[in-house]
Design a protein around this motif. Structure first.
Motif, short mmCIF file in Angstrom:
data_model
loop_
_atom_site.label_atom_id
_atom_site.label_comp_id
_atom_site.label_asym_id
_atom_site.label_seq_id
_atom_site.Cartn_x
_atom_site.Cartn_y
_atom_site.Cartn_z
N PRO A 78 0.70 -1.17 -0.05
CA PRO A 78 -0.07 -0.16 -0.04
C PRO A 78 0.91 1.40 -0.12
O PRO A 78 1.99 1.31 0.77
CB PRO A 78 -0.88 -0.24 1.13
N LEU A 79 0.53 2.35 -0.75
CA LEU A 79 1.14 3.66 -0.80
C LEU A 79 0.70 4.29 0.75
O LEU A 79 -0.49 4.59 0.74
CB LEU A 79 0.75 4.34 -1.89
N PRO A 80 1.64 4.83 1.59
CA PRO A 80 0.99 5.34 2.81
C PRO A 80 0.46 6.46 2.45
O PRO A 80 1.02 7.38 1.58
CB PRO A 80 2.61 5.58 3.19
N ALA A 81 -0.67 6.69 3.14
CA ALA A 81 -1.29 8.09 3.17
C ALA A 81 -1.55 8.70 4.60
O ALA A 81 -2.74 9.19 4.87
CB ALA A 81 -2.70 7.51 2.46
N GLY A 82 -0.62 8.19 5.36
CA GLY A 82 -0.98 9.19 6.71
C GLY A 82 -1.29 8.28 7.63
O GLY A 82 -1.63 7.01 7.79
N THR A 83 -0.65 8.86 9.08
CA THR A 83 -0.94 7.92 10.24
C THR A 83 -2.00 8.34 11.05
O THR A 83 -2.17 9.70 11.07
CB THR A 83 0.52 7.67 10.92
N PHE A 84 -2.62 7.54 11.80
CA PHE A 84 -3.58 8.08 12.87
C PHE A 84 -3.63 7.07 14.28
O PHE A 84 -3.01 6.29 13.94
CB PHE A 84 -4.75 8.17 12.18
N THR A 85 -4.25 7.45 15.11
CA THR A 85 -4.42 6.74 16.25
C THR A 85 -5.93 6.77 16.74
O THR A 85 -6.67 7.53 16.15
CB THR A 85 -3.70 7.36 17.63
N ALA A 86 -6.43 5.92 17.44
CA ALA A 86 -7.75 5.85 17.71
C ALA A 86 -8.18 6.63 18.94
O ALA A 86 -7.34 6.81 19.92
CB ALA A 86 -8.47 4.27 18.22
N GLU A 87 -9.30 6.98 19.09
CA GLU A 87 -9.71 7.75 20.40
C GLU A 87 -10.11 6.87 21.52
O GLU A 87 -10.28 5.67 21.10
CB GLU A 87 -10.86 8.78 20.23
N ALA A 88 -10.40 7.28 22.77
CA ALA A 88 -10.57 6.51 23.82
C ALA A 88 -11.86 5.36 23.68
O ALA A 88 -12.04 4.55 24.04
CB ALA A 88 -10.84 7.14 25.26
N ASN A 89 -12.84 5.91 22.76
CA ASN A 89 -13.96 5.35 22.38
C ASN A 89 -13.92 4.50 21.18
O ASN A 89 -14.98 4.10 20.88
CB ASN A 89 -15.23 6.27 22.08
N GLY A 90 -12.74 4.29 20.81
CA GLY A 90 -12.68 3.21 19.81
C GLY A 90 -12.70 3.81 18.26
O GLY A 90 -13.06 3.20 17.25
N VAL A 91 -12.97 5.26 18.12
CA VAL A 91 -13.40 5.80 16.72
C VAL A 91 -12.02 6.52 16.44
O VAL A 91 -11.10 7.03 17.03
CB VAL A 91 -14.31 6.87 17.23
N ALA A 92 -11.78 6.40 15.14
CA ALA A 92 -10.41 6.93 14.61
C ALA A 92 -11.07 7.63 13.04
O ALA A 92 -11.87 7.07 12.49
CB ALA A 92 -9.46 5.92 14.19
N LYS A 93 -10.56 8.92 12.77
CA LYS A 93 -10.86 9.61 11.54
C LYS A 93 -9.52 10.07 11.09
O LYS A 93 -8.55 10.33 11.79
CB LYS A 93 -11.68 10.82 12.06
N HIS A 94 -9.29 9.98 9.75
CA HIS A 94 -8.08 10.30 9.15
C HIS A 94 -8.41 10.92 7.75
O HIS A 94 -9.36 10.17 6.97
CB HIS A 94 -7.39 9.34 9.07
N THR A 95 -7.96 11.76 7.21
CA THR A 95 -8.29 12.41 6.03
C THR A 95 -7.01 12.71 5.23
O THR A 95 -6.14 13.18 5.81
CB THR A 95 -9.05 13.74 6.09
N THR A 96 -6.64 12.52 4.00
CA THR A 96 -5.68 12.34 3.26
C THR A 96 -5.85 13.03 1.97
O THR A 96 -7.06 13.00 1.20
CB THR A 96 -4.92 11.05 3.24
N LEU A 97 -4.76 13.62 1.33
CA LEU A 97 -4.86 13.79 0.04
C LEU A 97 -3.66 12.96 -0.65
O LEU A 97 -2.56 12.85 -0.35
CB LEU A 97 -4.01 15.61 -0.27
N ALA A 98 -4.27 12.06 -1.88
CA ALA A 98 -3.48 10.94 -2.25
C ALA A 98 -2.36 11.87 -3.35
O ALA A 98 -2.91 12.80 -3.84
CB ALA A 98 -4.48 10.17 -2.99
N PRO A 99 -1.35 11.18 -3.70
CA PRO A 99 -0.44 11.78 -4.79
C PRO A 99 -0.97 11.89 -5.94
O PRO A 99 -0.60 12.69 -6.73
CB PRO A 99 0.58 10.75 -4.72
N SER A 100 -2.21 10.99 -6.38
CA SER A 100 -2.88 11.33 -7.70
C SER A 100 -4.38 10.95 -7.32
O SER A 100 -4.59 10.59 -6.17
CB SER A 100 -2.50 10.40 -8.73
N ASN A 101 -5.11 11.10 -8.25
CA ASN A 101 -6.53 10.73 -8.18
C ASN A 101 -6.84 9.54 -7.38
O ASN A 101 -6.26 8.56 -8.16
CB ASN A 101 -7.33 11.12 -9.30
#
Length: 132
Positions: A78-101
């Motif tokens: 996979p092409l890396p698109a950023g790291t993230f961690t989870a909140e205490a309630n088990g929810v995680a959100k992450h937004t990225t801009l890919a290198p191409s469409n």
């Protein structure tokens, strides 16, 4: 008294994105014994992709989740698109801009990596799915 975090819905999450764009929702599946669920809202004609995960475990210090874009070659990492961690309630959100469409890729994955993240994902996939 312990207060629970408000439950984030896909509708709430979608409301944070550009309202003028089309964002298909794509569910990526748990891998192995993982019980997490995740949806990616993405625009195939742009570089925008946003992940919303639920029931995702908080990690030990020194570990992160890495969001990745799956290239057409099934043997490629996979092409890396950023790291993230989870909140205490088990929810995680992450937004990225890919290198191409985003439509140039065949899907998405989430791997478990050593912090701060890697150029080429090495860890196990915990969520993955293809849409093409």
């Amino acid at each position: 008294m312990c207060r629970r975090a408000p439950r984030l819905t896909h509708t709430d999450f979608a409301g944070t994105l550009d309202g003028t764009a089309v964002y298909p929702a794509f569910q990526i599946q748990p891998q192995g014994t993982n019980q997490s669920t995740a949806t990616v809202l993405y625009n195939p004609g742009t570089r925008d992709a946003s992940l919303l995960a639920a029931s995702i475990s908080q990690l030990a210090p020194g570990k992160v989740y890495e969001f990745g874009l799956l290239p057409a070659d099934p043997n490629a990492s996979p092409l890396p698109a950023g790291t993230f961690t989870a909140e205490a309630n088990g929810v995680a959100k992450h937004t990225t801009l890919a290198p191409s469409n985003v439509g140039n890729y065949v899907g998405f994955a989430v791997t478990l990596e050593d912090a701060p993240g890697v150029q080429t994902p090495q860890g196990p996939k915990i969520l993955a799915g293809t849409f093409q």
